[in-house]
Design an enzyme around this catalytic site. Structure first.
Site, mmCIF file in Angstrom:
data_model
loop_
_atom_site.group_PDB
_atom_site.id
_atom_site.type_symbol
_atom_site.label_atom_id
_atom_site.label_comp_id
_atom_site.label_asym_id
_atom_site.label_seq_id
_atom_site.Cartn_x
_atom_site.Cartn_y
_atom_site.Cartn_z
ATOM 1 N N ASN A 150 0.800 -1.223 0.000
ATOM 2 C CA ASN A 150 0.000 0.000 0.000
ATOM 3 C C ASN A 150 0.836 1.279 0.000
ATOM 4 O O ASN A 150 0.483 2.275 -0.623
ATOM 5 C CB ASN A 150 -0.985 0.001 1.168
ATOM 6 N N GLY A 204 9.728 -11.740 -4.771
ATOM 7 C CA GLY A 204 9.036 -13.011 -4.911
ATOM 8 C C GLY A 204 7.785 -13.058 -4.075
ATOM 9 O O GLY A 204 7.388 -12.073 -3.444
ATOM 10 N N GLY A 206 5.130 -14.092 -1.075
ATOM 11 C CA GLY A 206 5.228 -14.210 0.367
ATOM 12 C C GLY A 206 5.322 -15.649 0.828
ATOM 13 O O GLY A 206 6.047 -15.972 1.779
ATOM 14 N N GLY A 210 9.135 -14.888 1.020
ATOM 15 C CA GLY A 210 8.947 -14.379 2.378
ATOM 16 C C GLY A 210 9.112 -15.467 3.418
ATOM 17 O O GLY A 210 9.749 -15.265 4.467
ATOM 18 N N GLU A 248 3.450 -5.169 12.383
ATOM 19 C CA GLU A 248 2.487 -4.069 12.239
ATOM 20 C C GLU A 248 1.416 -4.570 11.283
ATOM 21 O O GLU A 248 1.657 -4.738 10.095
ATOM 22 C CB GLU A 248 3.185 -2.818 11.715
#
Length: 479
Positions: A150, A204, A206, A210, A248
């Protein structure tokens, strides 16, 4: 264009030579490809970071500061280039990227470049025991930073800057949905003189790239911003490995509007806090609760202002609402609007896809206002993360507090009142990490940032971030 990983100071293709399509939200076209990196690429990045840590961790704060500030300066010099890339990749208005996203990314490097020279630890004299204790704050080692789509560069640098300022080396993964400005950042870091291996950017999915960062046994800390479900998965993976975690996560933030507020300021700010960045900000005020005495007036005025917002191509200077980030996300948001109607809520305005002339395949949606009858409906309980807000009246301060806190999230709240006693009471009782009073998104980078409950664990910002990216070691000397 095809982008590459940035490992050990150089751009490189993924080892498996697998690629993912990168879509332009404003027109729905594929405009490039990104690496679909594997755990082997993460291992390569880790080894580069491990090697670099031997020297980077021994540099002085002043030397690290100089490089971070140089990165900031180069970002400012390339503002328009980065803003245009961010807008094309994310769908947000280029005016927003120009005035908020890229300047804030530059500010992150400058802020932490300065903060590290002021970061101090404590000492304690043990009176009567002939001893003194002092605390060392030492870099952790190789850390992982995973950021969302975002606010792509804004939140990417919010993690990277304090990590490298504190003397760590980083393996970072930007969102595969918005990889472009993270890719361009490697070039800036090289020009600024950041040593090879201090920052490694691997692209790449997640679930693969990730996941490889999170489960790597030698990556000592994970800083993640994203969805609550993914955050819970990361916590389950990292906990048995005793990694430090900063999460977060999501938000379903309340706006509490009392009759004694500065009405015009409140109205204008509430429109912005509802629909900035197409509502795709974790801090957007997605639940609006209005004191009954002004509810009818607010509803009419708010809807009138929302209807003036222009949905258009991100490159146009008069565009207020750009494209949502992806087709799947647009469909997800539309699904929430459909469900709201099934729950017998009322769509007051918006709720439909928009066809922008010349860009008919783009992911555009009208700003949407929904009147709900109960805070318990799914529309008011689940994070929608789009240009969708709900409104609902309340009668008393106690009722306002109850419905504000009655969600699983606890990131932020906006409180609109000129009553000081009410301000102090509610600010203390709202179950959120951030309370804005008579404002929204007024940020001071020295302050702690983060949420309660399902909105996350830990705090970012200021010395809180530098504390997270260091290990505290007590030294006790008897003399």
């Amino acid at each position: 264009m095809n982008i590459q990983n940035y490992i050990n100071g150089q751009y490189a293709n993924p080892l498996n030579n697998e690629w993912l399509d990168n879509y332009c939200p404003s027109n729905g076209d594929i405009y490039g490809q990104i690496p679909n990196s594997s755990k082997e690429d993460i291992e390569l990045a880790y080894q580069a970071a491990k090697e670099a840590f031997q020297t980077w961790s021994q540099t002085t704060p002043e030397e690290r500061s100089r490089i971070l500030i140089k990165i900031s300066e180069l970002l400012e010099q390339n503002l328009e280039r980065f803003a245009e890339a961010e807008s094309k990749d994310n769908g947000k208005p280029v005016s927003l990227a120009n005035t908020v996203d890229i300047p804030r990314a530059a500010s992150n490097f400058r802020f932490f470049g300065n903060a590290i020279t002021q970061f101090a630890s404590e000492s304690h004299e043990s009176v009567g025991q002939d001893a003194i204790n002092y605390t060392l704050r030492q870099p952790i080692g190789v850390v992982g930073c995973i950021s969302p789509w975002n606010l792509p560069l804004y939140l990417f640098t919010w993690k990277i800057a304090p990590a490298i300022a504190a003397g760590n080396c980083v393996v970072a993964k930007p969102s595969e949905v918005t990889p472009m400005t993270a890719y361009l950042l490697g070039e800036i870091c090289t020009k600024a003189g950041l040593p090879k291996g201090v920052l490694n950017i691997v692209h790449g999915l997640g679930t693969t790239t990730g996941q490889a960062i999170v489960e790597h046994p030698e990556i000592k800390a994970i800083s993640f911003t994203g969805g609550t479900t993914t955050g819970a998965h990361i916590a389950r993976t990292a906990a048995p490995m005793f990694k430090k975690l900063s999460l977060e996560l999501g938000g379903k933030n309340p706006n509490l509007i009392f009759a004694d507020c500065d009405y015009e300021d409140m109205l204008n700010t509430t429109v912005r806090s509802s629909f900035a960045n197409q509502g795709q900000i974790c801090l957007c005020g997605s639940r609006i609760f209005v004191e009954a005495g002004i509810y009818k007036r607010f509803k009419a005025d708010f809807i009138a202002k929302v209807k003036t917002l222009k949905v258009g191509h991100p490159s146009k200077s008069d565009t207020n609402i750009g494209a949502l980030v992806s087709k799947p996300h647009l469909e997800k948001v539309l699904g929430y609007i459909e469900r709201a109607e099934e729950e017998n809520n009322t769509i007051l305005c918006g709720g439909k896809k928009v066809s922008v002339a010349g860009f008919e395949n783009g992911y555009y949606l009208e700003p949407t206002v929904i009147e709900v009858t109960s805070n318990e409906c799914n529309t008011n309980q689940e994070e929608i993360f789009g240009p969708v807000v709900t409104i609902m009246p309340f009668s008393t301060e106690d009722e306002a507090l109850k419905i504000a806190n009655d969600v699983k999230y606890g990131l932020s709240a906006a409180l609109w009142t000129n009553n000081l006693k009410r301000t102090m009471r509610l600010s203390a009782k709202l179950q959120v990490g951030i309370v804005w009073v008579n404002t929204w998104m007024l940020r001071d980078l020295r302050t702690p940032f983060g949420g309660m409950k399902a909105s996350g664990v830990g705090r970012e910002g200021g010395f809180e971030a530098l504390r997270f990216f260091t290990e505290a070691k007590n030294v006790c000397i008897k003399y």
